[in-house]
Design an enzyme around this catalytic site. Structure first.
Site, PDB file in Angstrom:
ATOM      1  N   CYS A 126      -2.769 -13.979  -1.740  1.00  0.00           N
ATOM      2  CA  CYS A 126      -2.623 -12.684  -2.255  1.00  0.00           C
ATOM      3  C   CYS A 126      -1.372 -12.459  -2.877  1.00  0.00           C
ATOM      4  O   CYS A 126      -0.159 -12.580  -2.500  1.00  0.00           O
ATOM      5  CB  CYS A 126      -2.485 -11.628  -0.853  1.00  0.00           C
ATOM      6  SG  CYS A 126      -2.398  -9.985  -1.539  1.00  0.00           S
TER       7      CYS A 126
ATOM      8  N   ARG B 204       0.947  -8.694  -1.970  1.00  0.00           N
ATOM      9  CA  ARG B 204       1.529  -8.504  -0.470  1.00  0.00           C
ATOM     10  C   ARG B 204       2.992  -7.674  -0.496  1.00  0.00           C
ATOM     11  O   ARG B 204       3.554  -7.510   0.676  1.00  0.00           O
ATOM     12  CB  ARG B 204       2.053  -9.974   0.009  1.00  0.00           C
ATOM     13  CG  ARG B 204       0.558 -10.452   0.476  1.00  0.00           C
ATOM     14  CD  ARG B 204       0.935 -12.159   0.932  1.00  0.00           C
ATOM     15  NE  ARG B 204       1.081 -12.982   0.046  1.00  0.00           N
ATOM     16  CZ  ARG B 204       1.436 -14.264   0.102  1.00  0.00           C
ATOM     17  NH1 ARG B 204       1.833 -14.258   1.470  1.00  0.00           N
ATOM     18  NH2 ARG B 204       1.849 -15.302  -0.949  1.00  0.00           N
TER      19      ARG B 204
ATOM     20  N   TRP C 276      -6.182  -2.047  -4.020  1.00  0.00           N
ATOM     21  CA  TRP C 276      -6.538  -1.690  -5.248  1.00  0.00           C
ATOM     22  C   TRP C 276      -6.932  -2.995  -6.077  1.00  0.00           C
ATOM     23  O   TRP C 276      -6.419  -4.050  -5.496  1.00  0.00           O
ATOM     24  CB  TRP C 276      -5.920  -0.667  -5.993  1.00  0.00           C
ATOM     25  CG  TRP C 276      -4.395  -1.412  -5.891  1.00  0.00           C
ATOM     26  CD1 TRP C 276      -3.783  -2.081  -6.714  1.00  0.00           C
ATOM     27  CD2 TRP C 276      -3.192  -0.654  -5.269  1.00  0.00           C
ATOM     28  NE1 TRP C 276      -2.282  -2.157  -6.453  1.00  0.00           N
ATOM     29  CE2 TRP C 276      -2.146  -1.281  -5.406  1.00  0.00           C
ATOM     30  CE3 TRP C 276      -3.472   0.406  -4.083  1.00  0.00           C
ATOM     31  CZ2 TRP C 276      -0.998  -1.117  -4.840  1.00  0.00           C
ATOM     32  CZ3 TRP C 276      -1.986   0.661  -3.444  1.00  0.00           C
ATOM     33  CH2 TRP C 276      -1.066  -0.062  -3.747  1.00  0.00           C
TER      34      TRP C 276
ATOM     35  N   GLU D 248      -9.007  -9.397 -12.343  1.00  0.00           N
ATOM     36  CA  GLU D 248     -10.314  -9.473 -11.300  1.00  0.00           C
ATOM     37  C   GLU D 248     -11.556  -9.120 -12.128  1.00  0.00           C
ATOM     38  O   GLU D 248     -12.402  -9.893 -12.196  1.00  0.00           O
ATOM     39  CB  GLU D 248     -10.000  -8.924  -9.970  1.00  0.00           C
ATOM     40  CG  GLU D 248      -8.742  -9.259  -9.335  1.00  0.00           C
ATOM     41  CD  GLU D 248      -8.732  -8.587  -7.821  1.00  0.00           C
ATOM     42  OE1 GLU D 248      -9.401  -9.087  -7.132  1.00  0.00           O
ATOM     43  OE2 GLU D 248      -7.998  -7.791  -7.709  1.00  0.00           O
TER      44      GLU D 248
HETATM   45  C1  HEM Z   1      -2.912  -3.389  -2.566  1.00  0.00           C
HETATM   46  C2  HEM Z   1      -3.364  -3.934  -3.632  1.00  0.00           C
HETATM   47  C3  HEM Z   1      -3.632  -5.541  -3.704  1.00  0.00           C
HETATM   48  C4  HEM Z   1      -3.816  -6.131  -4.549  1.00  0.00           C
HETATM   49  C5  HEM Z   1      -3.626  -5.855  -6.038  1.00  0.00           C
HETATM   50  C6  HEM Z   1      -4.334  -7.541  -4.091  1.00  0.00           C
HETATM   51  C7  HEM Z   1      -4.572  -8.633  -5.101  1.00  0.00           C
HETATM   52  C8  HEM Z   1      -5.186  -9.903  -4.629  1.00  0.00           C
HETATM   53  C9  HEM Z   1      -5.905 -10.688  -5.595  1.00  0.00           C
HETATM   54  C10 HEM Z   1      -5.900 -10.493  -7.135  1.00  0.00           C
HETATM   55  C11 HEM Z   1      -6.327 -11.632  -4.935  1.00  0.00           C
HETATM   56  C12 HEM Z   1      -7.079 -12.929  -5.434  1.00  0.00           C
HETATM   57  C13 HEM Z   1      -8.623 -12.391  -5.397  1.00  0.00           C
HETATM   58  C14 HEM Z   1      -9.509 -13.578  -6.146  1.00  0.00           C
HETATM   59  O1  HEM Z   1      -8.888 -14.115  -6.916  1.00  0.00           O
HETATM   60  O2  HEM Z   1     -10.501 -13.453  -6.010  1.00  0.00           O
HETATM   61  C15 HEM Z   1      -5.924 -11.257  -3.724  1.00  0.00           C
HETATM   62  C16 HEM Z   1      -6.520 -12.199  -2.282  1.00  0.00           C
HETATM   63  C17 HEM Z   1      -6.424 -11.847  -1.187  1.00  0.00           C
HETATM   64  N1  HEM Z   1      -5.881 -10.514  -0.622  1.00  0.00           N
HETATM   65 FE1  HEM Z   1      -4.889  -9.320  -1.534  1.00  0.00          FE
HETATM   66  N2  HEM Z   1      -4.369  -7.490  -3.038  1.00  0.00           N
HETATM   67  C18 HEM Z   1      -4.038  -6.318  -2.496  1.00  0.00           C
HETATM   68  C19 HEM Z   1      -4.036  -5.800  -0.998  1.00  0.00           C
HETATM   69  C20 HEM Z   1      -4.448  -6.717  -0.171  1.00  0.00           C
HETATM   70  C21 HEM Z   1      -4.795  -6.159   1.240  1.00  0.00           C
HETATM   71  C22 HEM Z   1      -4.692  -4.628   1.853  1.00  0.00           C
HETATM   72  C23 HEM Z   1      -5.121  -7.148   2.123  1.00  0.00           C
HETATM   73  C24 HEM Z   1      -5.330  -7.365   3.371  1.00  0.00           C
HETATM   74  C25 HEM Z   1      -4.891  -6.582   4.378  1.00  0.00           C
HETATM   75  C26 HEM Z   1      -5.269  -8.225   1.098  1.00  0.00           C
HETATM   76  C27 HEM Z   1      -5.541  -9.734   1.676  1.00  0.00           C
HETATM   77  C28 HEM Z   1      -5.965 -10.692   0.679  1.00  0.00           C
HETATM   78  C29 HEM Z   1      -6.593 -11.812   1.163  1.00  0.00           C
HETATM   79  C30 HEM Z   1      -6.891 -12.121   2.610  1.00  0.00           C
HETATM   80  C31 HEM Z   1      -6.819 -12.770  -0.041  1.00  0.00           C
HETATM   81  C32 HEM Z   1      -7.559 -14.038  -0.311  1.00  0.00           C
HETATM   82  C33 HEM Z   1      -9.142 -13.961  -0.463  1.00  0.00           C
HETATM   83  C34 HEM Z   1      -9.782 -15.251  -0.406  1.00  0.00           C
HETATM   84  O3  HEM Z   1      -9.281 -16.292  -0.315  1.00  0.00           O
HETATM   85  O4  HEM Z   1     -10.908 -15.126  -0.853  1.00  0.00           O
HETATM   86  N3  HEM Z   1      -4.828  -8.131   0.033  1.00  0.00           N
HETATM   87  N4  HEM Z   1      -5.310 -10.216  -3.380  1.00  0.00           N
HETATM   88  N1  LIG Z   2      -7.682  -6.651  -5.154  1.00  0.00           N
HETATM   89  C1  LIG Z   2      -8.646  -7.219  -4.123  1.00  0.00           C
HETATM   90  N2  LIG Z   2      -9.225  -8.396  -4.527  1.00  0.00           N
HETATM   91  C2  LIG Z   2      -9.619  -9.499  -3.724  1.00  0.00           C
HETATM   92  C3  LIG Z   2      -8.985  -9.781  -2.575  1.00  0.00           C
HETATM   93  C4  LIG Z   2      -9.615 -10.818  -1.682  1.00  0.00           C
HETATM   94  C5  LIG Z   2     -10.907 -11.223  -1.858  1.00  0.00           C
HETATM   95  C6  LIG Z   2     -11.388 -11.017  -3.265  1.00  0.00           C
HETATM   96  C7  LIG Z   2     -12.617 -11.696  -3.794  1.00  0.00           C
HETATM   97  O1  LIG Z   2     -12.749 -12.737  -3.384  1.00  0.00           O
HETATM   98  C8  LIG Z   2     -13.799 -13.588  -4.012  1.00  0.00           C
HETATM   99  C9  LIG Z   2     -13.930 -14.903  -3.353  1.00  0.00           C
HETATM  100  C10 LIG Z   2     -12.909 -15.979  -4.103  1.00  0.00           C
HETATM  101  N3  LIG Z   2     -12.718 -14.922  -5.409  1.00  0.00           N
HETATM  102  C11 LIG Z   2     -13.554 -13.931  -5.354  1.00  0.00           C
HETATM  103  C12 LIG Z   2     -10.751  -9.907  -3.962  1.00  0.00           C
HETATM  104  C13 LIG Z   2      -8.588  -6.941  -2.738  1.00  0.00           C
HETATM  105  C14 LIG Z   2      -9.751  -6.747  -2.020  1.00  0.00           C
HETATM  106  C15 LIG Z   2      -9.536  -6.242  -0.585  1.00  0.00           C
HETATM  107  C16 LIG Z   2      -8.141  -6.101  -0.370  1.00  0.00           C
HETATM  108  S1  LIG Z   2      -7.230  -6.373  -2.034  1.00  0.00           S
END
Ligand code: HEM
Ligand SMILES: N/C(=N/c1cccc(CO[C@@H]2CCNC2)c1)c1cccs1
Length: 362
Positions: free
Chosen positions: A67, A70, A237, A242
């Site tokens: 993420c 964070r 958000w 994405e």
């Molecule tokens: C507040 C704005 C946030 C933004 C802009 C953001 C952005 C992102 C992005 C761009 C990814 C990669 C997703 C992908 O490549 O498919 C990601 C992954 C992730 N985010 Fe964040 N995030 C945010 C908030 C959060 C929150 C609130 C949580 C949990 C409480 C969180 C937990 C995660 C987790 C667990 C992943 C990994 C998902 C996976 O491995 O498939 N994020 N985030």
């Molecule tokens: N912006 C975000 N993006 C993502 C965060 C976590 C996971 C994903 C989608 O993950 C899929 C599985 C691997 N890539 C696509 C998107 C958030 C979703 C919920 C909190 S922040």
């Protein structure tokens, strides 16, 4: 049993960290550890206080190495719905989450936590995200989101019927224990969507593209101190890429780049015209422009990278090593224009954290 010892070990590590980070006394720590030890010995598991749950969900976000968002880990809204025992009540709580998190576009990062997994109890939400578009296999190609093909079929097997448009919002599917899952439609007034238009290219809106405002991941499990919450949907958000560089761009998703480059009058026959890159740029410009104009929270990948830099600095100031997975942290558009591309990250998996879990349907 070994399982109990594992839970006790994980619980002790979590409680010690929690009490240290929140400056509680040794006596408070000892007392809480005794309580938990007794609960685990008696029932094979223990229950978190609200404060432990709140802190655990936030630190799990702080530990999410994939993420980039964070920096704001301490501002997570944690909604405790562990008391709910029926699909109907859980459905109502999911609608509350959608409405509260959406907040008419000023998105609030929120997590709703349902009952923990125990020997006799499990709650699963079958959706990957609470709001997502259906995908249908037809004789002349796929309608909608190809990523949703399997889940859409599962919904149809449960009796759900879609309209077969490219943007059908899927129903919520909730399963308790091994009961047959129940599906529920989301009222359309709760679903905020953004039609995608371009600030200069006025033909762009004729593509009829849109996307939903709030990404709410509902397929991951939250692990805190040895306890698993297998239904704990969380949202933030979107980062623009994405939607603009993956969901609407990938050939195995909405595959919009050839159409956009044709409408831009680019030469698709030669790679060196960089037609794909030019189309990608305008699609991402359109996404950011549309969300901003509609007052729906979104972050561009440059701002997100700068915020992540501040997160790294805050972690060092707090005496912690910032961990991350470089492969996931670099944005899919212009990665080398961010500092992330030019530095290594330690990909140590710390707990609490969010983890994948087996899909509840085939
Ligand atoms: C507040 C704005 C946030 C933004 C802009 C953001 C952005 C992102 C992005 C761009 C990814 C990669 C997703 C992908 O490549 O498919 C990601 C992954 C992730 N985010 Fe964040 N995030 C945010 C908030 C959060 C929150 C609130 C949580 C949990 C409480 C969180 C937990 C995660 C987790 C667990 C992943 C990994 C998902 C996976 O491995 O498939 N994020 N985030
Ligand atoms: N912006 C975000 N993006 C993502 C965060 C976590 C996971 C994903 C989608 O993950 C899929 C599985 C691997 N890539 C696509 C998107 C958030 C979703 C919920 C909190 S922040």
């Amino acid at each position: 049993s070994t399982l109990n010892i594992d839970i006790l070990t994980e619980a002790e590590e979590f409680i010690r960290t929690y009490y240290k980070e929140t400056n509680k006394t040794e006596d408070q720590l000892k007392q809480r550890l005794n309580e938990i030890q007794r609960e685990i010995q008696e029932n094979g598991h223990y229950y978190h206080t609200y404060d432990e749950l709140d802190y655990g969900a936030k630190v799990a976000w702080r530990n999410s190495n994939h993420c980039i968002g964070r920096l704001f880990w301490e501002n997570l809204q944690v909604i405790d719905q562990r008391q709910l025992t029926t699909e109907k009540a859980i459905y109502a709580a999911l609608l509350e989450h959608i409405e509260y998190a959406t907040n008419k576009g000023r998105i609030r990062p929120t997590i709703t936590i349902f009952h923990q997994q125990t020997k006799h109890h499990s709650v699963r939400i079958w959706n990957h995200q609470l709001i997502r578009y259906a995908g249908y296999e037809t004789d002349d190609g796929i309608i909608g989101d190809p990523d949703s093909l399997a889940f859409t079929k599962a919904c149809q097997d449960l009796g759900w019927k879609g309209k077969h448009t490219p943007f059908d919002v899927l129903p919520l599917v909730i399963q308790i224990d091994d009961h047959s899952p129940k599906w529920f439609d989301i009222p359309s007034e709760l679903i905020l969507e953004v039609p995608i238009r371009h600030p200069e290219l006025e033909w762009f809106e004729d593509l009829g593209l849109k996307w939903y405002g709030v990404p709410i991941i509902s397929s991951m499990r939250l692990e805190i101190g040895g306890i698993t919450y297998s239904a704990a949907p969380f949202n933030g958000w979107y980062m623009g890429t994405e939607i603009g560089a993956r969901n609407l761009a990938d050939e195995s998703r909405y595959n919009m780049l050839p159409k956009i480059s044709d409408l831009m009058g680019l030469n698709k026959r030669s790679n060196t015209s960089l037609w794909k890159d030019r189309a990608l740029l305008e699609l991402n410009t359109a996404v950011l422009h549309s969300y901003k104009e509609d007052g729906v929270s979104i972050v561009d990948h440059h701002t997100a990278a700068k915020q992540f830099k501040r997160f790294e600095e805050n972690e060092v100031d707090a005496g912690r090593t910032p961990t991350g997975n470089w492969v996931w942290l670099i944005p899919p558009l212009s990665p080398a224009t961010t500092h992330i591309f030019h530095k290594p990250y330690k990909n140590e998996i710390k707990k609490p954290n969010y983890f994948y879990q087996p899909a509840p349907f085939t």
